[in-house]
Design a protein around this motif. Structure first.
Motif, PDB file in Angstrom:
ATOM      1  N   UNK A 140       0.853  -1.183   0.000  1.00  6.52           N
ATOM      2  CA  UNK A 140       0.000   0.000   0.000  1.00  6.52           C
ATOM      3  C   UNK A 140       0.892   1.237   0.000  1.00  6.52           C
ATOM      4  N   UNK A 141       0.550   2.199  -0.843  1.00  2.25           N
ATOM      5  CA  UNK A 141       1.243   3.480  -0.880  1.00  2.25           C
ATOM      6  C   UNK A 141       0.262   4.576  -0.473  1.00  2.25           C
ATOM      7  N   UNK A 142       0.690   5.441   0.430  1.00  6.64           N
ATOM      8  CA  UNK A 142      -0.176   6.499   0.953  1.00  6.64           C
ATOM      9  C   UNK A 142       0.546   7.838   0.904  1.00  6.64           C
ATOM     10  N   UNK A 143      -0.215   8.898   0.719  1.00  8.85           N
ATOM     11  CA  UNK A 143       0.348  10.244   0.838  1.00  8.85           C
ATOM     12  C   UNK A 143      -0.750  11.206   1.246  1.00  8.85           C
ATOM     13  N   UNK A 144      -0.369  12.269   1.941  1.00 11.37           N
ATOM     14  CA  UNK A 144      -1.317  13.305   2.346  1.00 11.37           C
ATOM     15  C   UNK A 144      -0.559  14.616   2.483  1.00 11.37           C
ATOM     16  N   UNK A 145      -1.248  15.694   2.162  1.00 11.50           N
ATOM     17  CA  UNK A 145      -0.650  17.022   2.269  1.00 11.50           C
ATOM     18  C   UNK A 145      -1.740  18.016   2.655  1.00 11.50           C
ATOM     19  N   UNK A 146      -1.392  18.959   3.493  1.00  9.72           N
ATOM     20  CA  UNK A 146      -2.346  19.991   3.894  1.00  9.72           C
ATOM     21  C   UNK A 146      -1.625  21.313   4.054  1.00  9.72           C
ATOM     22  N   UNK A 147      -2.298  22.375   3.664  1.00  7.15           N
ATOM     23  CA  UNK A 147      -1.721  23.697   3.855  1.00  7.15           C
ATOM     24  C   UNK A 147      -1.776  24.078   5.326  1.00  7.15           C
ATOM     25  N   UNK A 172     -10.202  33.034   4.844  1.00  4.45           N
ATOM     26  CA  UNK A 172      -9.751  31.751   5.387  1.00  4.45           C
ATOM     27  C   UNK A 172      -9.548  30.824   4.196  1.00  4.45           C
ATOM     28  N   UNK A 173      -8.276  30.527   3.900  1.00  6.92           N
ATOM     29  CA  UNK A 173      -7.969  29.705   2.727  1.00  6.92           C
ATOM     30  C   UNK A 173      -7.149  28.499   3.143  1.00  6.92           C
ATOM     31  N   UNK A 174      -7.477  27.351   2.587  1.00  8.32           N
ATOM     32  CA  UNK A 174      -6.649  26.174   2.814  1.00  8.32           C
ATOM     33  C   UNK A 174      -6.806  25.213   1.648  1.00  8.32           C
ATOM     34  N   UNK A 175      -5.847  24.280   1.522  1.00  3.29           N
ATOM     35  CA  UNK A 175      -5.929  23.226   0.519  1.00  3.29           C
ATOM     36  C   UNK A 175      -5.402  21.940   1.125  1.00  3.29           C
ATOM     37  N   UNK A 176      -5.784  20.829   0.541  1.00  4.23           N
ATOM     38  CA  UNK A 176      -5.236  19.534   0.949  1.00  4.23           C
ATOM     39  C   UNK A 176      -5.381  18.557  -0.199  1.00  4.23           C
ATOM     40  N   UNK A 177      -4.593  17.485  -0.151  1.00  8.08           N
ATOM     41  CA  UNK A 177      -4.720  16.398  -1.114  1.00  8.08           C
ATOM     42  C   UNK A 177      -4.306  15.105  -0.435  1.00  8.08           C
ATOM     43  N   UNK A 178      -4.787  14.009  -0.958  1.00  2.78           N
ATOM     44  CA  UNK A 178      -4.462  12.684  -0.424  1.00  2.78           C
ATOM     45  C   UNK A 178      -4.517  11.686  -1.560  1.00  2.78           C
ATOM     46  N   UNK A 179      -3.705  10.648  -1.458  1.00  2.13           N
ATOM     47  CA  UNK A 179      -3.719   9.602  -2.482  1.00  2.13           C
ATOM     48  C   UNK A 179      -3.481   8.246  -1.834  1.00  2.13           C
ATOM     49  N   UNK A 191      -3.434  -3.150  -9.915  1.00  2.00           N
ATOM     50  CA  UNK A 191      -3.206  -1.878  -9.250  1.00  2.00           C
ATOM     51  C   UNK A 191      -4.537  -1.141  -9.079  1.00  2.00           C
ATOM     52  N   UNK A 192      -4.750  -0.611  -7.879  1.00  3.50           N
ATOM     53  CA  UNK A 192      -5.914   0.218  -7.576  1.00  3.50           C
ATOM     54  C   UNK A 192      -5.398   1.530  -6.997  1.00  3.50           C
ATOM     55  N   UNK A 193      -5.909   2.653  -7.491  1.00  4.99           N
ATOM     56  CA  UNK A 193      -5.416   3.934  -6.993  1.00  4.99           C
ATOM     57  C   UNK A 193      -6.529   4.961  -6.910  1.00  4.99           C
ATOM     58  N   UNK A 194      -6.341   5.929  -6.019  1.00  3.81           N
ATOM     59  CA  UNK A 194      -7.308   7.005  -5.836  1.00  3.81           C
ATOM     60  C   UNK A 194      -6.576   8.246  -5.373  1.00  3.81           C
TER      61      UNK A 194
END
Length: 836
Positions: free
Chosen positions: A324-331, A371-378, A392-395
């Motif tokens: 499993x590969x995971x990633x997350x990012x948030x401002x 009020x500004x923010x962003x995020x992403x996840x995979x 392979x399954x990805x999102x």
């Protein structure tokens, strides 16, 4: 009768019952008054049929040996030793296709430190190894193979056929292109490896869509990753793929940061011309991103922060066949204010009602709060059921969110506006190897893009709600057949359905409009790829046939890509393609979506919104000798089926909707000198980019993206763990349209209008920006590394004008307001990351 049958069978069933050998041995010791000496690890794996204790001991032991890979040895009347069967293995390794010996192959015994290599005849020999040992055989260009020693024991030497590993013919022409991690392939594309990425001016860590702007012919006319222009095309004319899924959003912070996490995105291919027939859409260019696709044998990951946000990623092997590969990012921008954030915010919102003091909705007695923010996840799941198949399954999910509050100082009346931008995508693939010559790949995906804005006017009760939604599902099957070592044949089919809706909802005066279109596209494609054994000739020729059922239209798209070495260091390249697309972006009003995201996705209707089609050819020569590379390429591209509303006109043509075309003719030049410690390069692009709209007067005029001259000069230097990069970017100004001096406004009862000079007849001042970056790598502990980096954009704080346009405060005004969009000022950033 039944009872008799049961009585007959029961003893046999009982006799076949299996027990752990570790439990059987004490029983035998007690029954025969003996003792066994053994290693627990040798007997733990085995289960044997329960022995018949009425039989003689030698017979029982021989039956256990037959069921295991163990050897019983009698030392005296009472003591026995148990050891694993030993094997002598002698194998001749031969190429499965040519029959030639495979020399220099490495053979390792799993879970030991013993290894050897094959000799000049392809032979290797292990005289004494455990019978259950697994031999791991590998060699460059061949499929890695595991064999059991017990199956290959004995002499004379047995022959093992070693199968070559065939991959797409994508020979690397330049291994370090500008900086480490960038490579130029034989088909003219450039591949970016984020794992091996070195450093570029202004980037302290990888940013995929910022990095590609270092290439000649690729730039952003407004400094954003959501407006990348490849050879004079608009951003919506680029095909952006993430693991085979088409992406409709590419940036965070409304285009200043790439939305794709670079630490799980392993490779990125940038294609300007001569694309494979398997690619649809993208009349201007292609950015094809692939996340890490192999199951690692150990856990790895990392985390970091910069002055905009924080992120983390992990690659987790759950089993040798599953990971499993995971990633997350948030401002961090909604709770921490940094100089980087202030610079970004000023750049993005300078022409919105948020910061524009000339706008009627904003006055000095208004307080504003945002009020500004962003995020992403995979997420990616990797499963290899066997050596021949990969599942392979990805999102992935992106989000940008803005809340804007404004209130009057005198009455404390307040209103809140909002903007939310999302992209959700998920898909799956099955890669299969049916034989040494035939492989296939089946992929399916779903992607959804949604943009919502609610705009409230402070001094009135008017509320405007805007929505743009894109839904696309698709499936693709392609096969690859190896006709010979030099010749590959690719065939495939693709189907996708895309639906786009746009909604406008105003409460005062009451108005609501919603429009939705759906298009289904079928495509079949085929291409042949040839690469000569000497690597001197590379050729790829293919064709893609699209069928748009809604329009009952077939569109044929031939593709050609040729590279021929003229001498040891000199090569010539020719590329050509035809492409089409049914999705485009338009701008209905400059202040849509609070003015910060003005573009809406729409679908072609085969009428006033035709299918966009392109033709492009290019011819180039390049010289590559050791550490020196020089390339010159000329190109000609024409794109038909564009609309005035899709070109962001800010003049007399901005409210018209008519179709036309643009033509780009240009040259790209690059010279790059590199060594182990430094790399320096100079690139120059000349492009003549003109519109042709028959319904407009004049019908021909410069493209709004016409940058005639563009120069980039940069260098990187590596000193042990320290990396430095400094670069300078200059380009001539883009076209814009000024009002007529002394006759700026025409007054009408239906509303005043601005009188303009001919479209795009003036040009902005030239653009100049210098950037600096540096990183330092160090080790925190065993297995934990870290990187500290700084980056400064526009180190001389030069004010660059990115755009100028004009407007009236209202339709009764006689005073023209000039709106000037400025580039980022000096923008520092700092990053710290750990890898483990």
């Amino acid at each position: 009768m039944t009872c008799l049958l049961i009585l007959c069978i029961a003893p046999r069933l009982y006799a076949q019952k299996k027990e752990a050998l570790a439990e059987v041995l004490p029983v035998l010791e007690n029954r025969f008054d003996i003792k066994f000496s053994y290693s627990d690890s040798d007997i733990v794996p085995y289960r044997v049929i329960s022995p018949d204790l009425s039989e003689q001991l030698p017979l029982i032991l021989s039956r256990i040996e037959a069921q295991t890979e163990l050897v019983f040895k009698k030392l005296d009347k009472r003591y026995y030793t148990i050891t694993r069967q030993r094997a002598e293995v002698c194998i001749t390794l031969k190429d499965a296709v040519t029959g030639a010996p495979v020399t220099g192959a490495t053979i390792e015994i799993r879970e030991s430190n013993r290894a050897t290599i094959t000799d000049t005849l392809g032979n290797f020999h292990f005289p004494d190894i455990p019978g259950d040992a697994v031999l791991h055989i590998r060699s460059l260009g061949y499929k890695t193979t595991d064999i059991r020693a017990a199956e290959w024991m004995g002499t004379p030497c047995k022959t093992l056929l070693f199968h070559p590993e065939y991959q797409q013919l994508d020979e690397v022409v330049v291994r370090q292109f500008l900086t480490t991690g960038l490579q130029k392939k034989s088909d003219g594309s450039v591949t970016i490896s984020t794992e091996k990425f070195g450093i570029l001016p202004g980037l302290a860590e990888p940013d995929i869509l910022q990095t590609i702007q270092a290439l000649p012919g690729v730039e952003s006319i407004n400094e954003t990753v959501s407006n990348i222009n490849i050879r004079g095309g608009s951003h919506d004319q680029n095909l952006i793929l993430w693991d085979g899924i088409k992406m409709y959003q590419s940036g965070h912070f409304f285009g200043l940061i790439s939305a794709f996490n670079p630490y799980l995105t392993r490779d990125v291919s940038v294609i300007k011309n001569g694309a494979s027939a398997r690619y649809g859409d993208g009349v201007s260019g292609t950015v094809d991103m692939h996340s890490a696709n192999t199951i690692d044998d150990h856990f790895s990951g990392g985390a970091g922060f910069n002055l905009i946000g924080i992120d983390a990623f992990a690659r987790i092997p759950l089993h040798k066949k599953l990971a499993v590969h995971l990633s997350a990012r948030r401002s961090a921008t909604d709770f921490i204010t940094s100089p980087t954030y202030n610079s970004y915010f000023e750049r993005v919102f300078q022409d919105s009602k948020i910061t524009d003091i000339h706008n009627q909705e904003v006055s000095e007695n208004i307080e504003r709060e945002e009020d500004f923010f962003f995020y992403d996840a995979s997420l990616k799941v990797l499963y290899d059921p066997d050596e021949k198949h990969k599942i392979r399954l990805n999102a992935t999910f992106f989000n940008n969110s803005l809340l804007y509050d404004e209130s009057t100082v005198s009455t404390s009346e307040s209103k809140q506006s909002s903007l939310d931008q999302q992209n959700l995508a998920f898909g799956g693939s099955l890669e299969s190897e049916w034989s040494d010559r035939f492989t296939s790949a089946l992929t399916g995906y779903y992607t959804k893009y949604n943009l919502n804005a609610a705009n409230y006017t402070l001094f009135t009760d008017q509320r405007l709600i805007l929505n743009n939604e894109v839904l696309e599902t698709g499936v693709k099957l392609h096969t690859n057949y190896k006709i010979s070592n030099a010749l590959h044949w690719l065939n495939g089919y693709q189907f996708y359905e895309v639906g786009i809706s746009n909604t406008d909802d105003i409460n005062t005066p009451r108005f609501r409009r919603k429009h939705k279109d759906v298009i289904k596209n079928h495509a079949a494609f085929s291409e042949i790829t040839y690469q000569s054994p000497s690597k001197n000739t590379y050729a790829r020729a293919g064709v893609r046939v699209n069928y748009i059922g809604k329009f009952k239209k077939y569109i044929t798209e031939p593709r050609l890509n040729i590279r021929q070495k003229l001498s040891k260091y000199l090569a010539a390249e020719f590329q050509g393609e035809m492409r089409s697309q049914v999705t485009n972006q338009v701008v209905d009003l400059q202040r849509d979506f609070l003015g910060v995201e003005k573009r809406r996705w729409i679908l072609a209707n085969n009428d006033d919104l035709p299918v966009t089609r392109s033709k492009q050819v290019s011819l180039g020569v390049n010289y590559n000798k050791r550490s020196f590379y020089a390339g010159l390429e000329g190109f000609y591209k024409t794109v038909e089926g564009i609309t005035t509303s899709g070109q962001e006109f800010q003049n007399q043509d901005q409210y018209l909707r008519t179709s036309g075309s643009y033509t780009v003719k240009g040259l790209e030049f690059l010279v790059n000198k590199k060594t182990g410690k430094y790399s320096t390069w100079l690139s120059y692009t000349y492009a003549l980019n003109d519109y042709e709209f028959e319904a407009l007067e004049p019908s021909g005029f410069p493209n709004s993206l016409d940058i005639r001259h563009s120069v980039s000069f940069a260098g990187t230097y590596i000193m042990k763990n320290l990396k430095l990069a400094l670069g300078l970017n200059w380009h001539s100004g883009k076209p814009y349209t000024r009002p007529q001096e002394g006759n700026e406004v025409t007054e009408r009862e239906t509303g005043n209008t601005i009188n303009y000079h001919p479209s795009n007849s003036d040009r902005l001042p030239q653009f100049l920006r210098a950037d600096l970056s540096s990183t330092y790598n160090f080790s925190i502990s065993e297995g934990v590394d870290a990187t500290l980096g700084i980056a400064i954009l526009n180190i001389f704080n030069k004010t660059n004008t990115l755009d100028i346009y004009y407007r009236l405060e209202d339709d009764q005004s006689t005073e023209v307001q000039q709106v000037e969009n400025l580039s980022l000022g000096i923008t520092p950033n700092m990053t710290f990351r750990v890898f483990f």
